[in-house]
Design an enzyme around this catalytic site. Structure first.
Site, PDB file in Angstrom:
ATOM      1  N   ILE A 191      41.353  21.701  77.887  1.00 55.01           N
ATOM      2  CA  ILE A 191      41.982  23.026  77.828  1.00 55.01           C
ATOM      3  C   ILE A 191      41.508  23.807  76.614  1.00 55.01           C
ATOM      4  O   ILE A 191      41.190  24.994  76.702  1.00 55.01           O
ATOM      5  CB  ILE A 191      43.520  22.886  77.799  1.00 55.01           C
TER       6      ILE A 191
ATOM      7  N   TYR B 259      56.546  11.882  74.199  1.00 55.47           N
ATOM      8  CA  TYR B 259      55.727  13.047  74.555  1.00 55.47           C
ATOM      9  C   TYR B 259      56.621  14.217  74.935  1.00 55.47           C
ATOM     10  O   TYR B 259      56.412  15.351  74.476  1.00 55.47           O
ATOM     11  CB  TYR B 259      54.799  12.679  75.714  1.00 55.47           C
TER      12      TYR B 259
ATOM     13  N   THR C 162      41.436  17.194  83.079  1.00 55.47           N
ATOM     14  CA  THR C 162      40.815  17.010  81.771  1.00 55.47           C
ATOM     15  C   THR C 162      40.616  15.527  81.506  1.00 55.47           C
ATOM     16  O   THR C 162      41.143  14.684  82.234  1.00 55.47           O
ATOM     17  CB  THR C 162      41.714  17.587  80.651  1.00 55.47           C
TER      18      THR C 162
END
Length: 250
Positions: free
Chosen positions: A17, A148, A183
């Site tokens: 990104i 996270y 990604t």
């Protein structure tokens, strides 16, 4: 408004990104400093408008020194993209304090330090944009990834607080919250999920794809397009917002 002459700083700008956003900003005329921990990765993608600078967002001294050097070389940071982050999932009872602190140091402390140091020069100008890259995990709980999730909720809280601090000024603060993006992080997570869930790599990938409402991975360029809108003309009244890019409502 043009980005010509604007200095943009993108952390985690060597891949995924961050790289997509950095390339879009450079194509729009900005001079972009991309940072990451490995100079060789940055050198591979550096080119016209893109300058690589090794920096560890977890290290306050490194962030202070490197952003100061970037400002000396390319002028005040007027576009700050706090993108650097790690995505690691583990059940809370299996999460060590070391792992927890590393996630927070990278995802939340790193955003704080990057923005704080960028604002030092941005505040001396008459225009600025700060973008944080959070996640859909910043808006709802992500199963098996409490650390996270907490870090990405923190990033959104930081972004919203700063938007209030600077409301009425020429600076805006917004968070982009992508779902699963195509990604290297997703590729690495395939192995991790497969091992934790006891499923094949194909099944693990399908689990991530199906988490996006439109049942496909998101292209990094889709996130970059949202970033370009937030730094472009007509976005002046978009401030303190969380822009979801997840193929549908979460």
């Amino acid at each position: 408004m043009t980005l010509n002459g604007k200095h943009a700083l993108v952390t985690g700008g060597g891949t995924g990104i961050g790289l997509a956003i950095a390339r879009a900003l450079a194509a729009g005329g900005a001079q972009v400093t991309i940072t990451g921990r490995r100079q060789e990765v940055l050198d591979e993608v550096a080119g016209p408008g893109l300058t690589g600078l090794a920096m560890d967002v977890r290290d306050e001294g490194d962030v202070v020194a490197k952003i100061e050097a970037a400002v000396a070389a390319r002028g005040p940071v007027q576009i700050c993209v706090a993108n650097a982050g790690i995505a690691e999932g583990r059940a809370l009872h299996k999460t060590s304090l070391e792992m927890w602190r590393n996630i927070m140091a990278t995802n939340l402390d790193g955003a704080f330090l990057t923005i704080r140091e960028s604002l030092a020069s941005m505040r001396q100008t008459d225009w600025g944009r700060v973008l944080t890259i959070s996640s859909i995990a910043g808006l709802r709980g992500l199963k098996g990834a409490a650390g996270y999730t907490a870090s990405k909720h923190g990033v959104i809280g930081l972004t919203r607080a700063l938007s209030e601090d600077y409301i009425g000024t020429p600076f805006t603060f917004n968070a982009i919250c992508p779902g699963y993006v195509d990604t290297p992080i997703v590729s690495r997570n395939v192995d991790s999920i497969a091992q934790r869930a006891g499923v094949s790599e194909e099944k693990a990938r399908d689990m991530m794809v199906s988490a996006n409402r439109h049942n496909r991975l998101i292209a990094p360029e889709e996130v970059a397009a949202a970033a370009m809108w937030l730094v472009g003309p007509g976005s002046e009244s978009v401030n303190g917002q969380c822009i979801e890019i997840a193929g549908g409502q979460s």
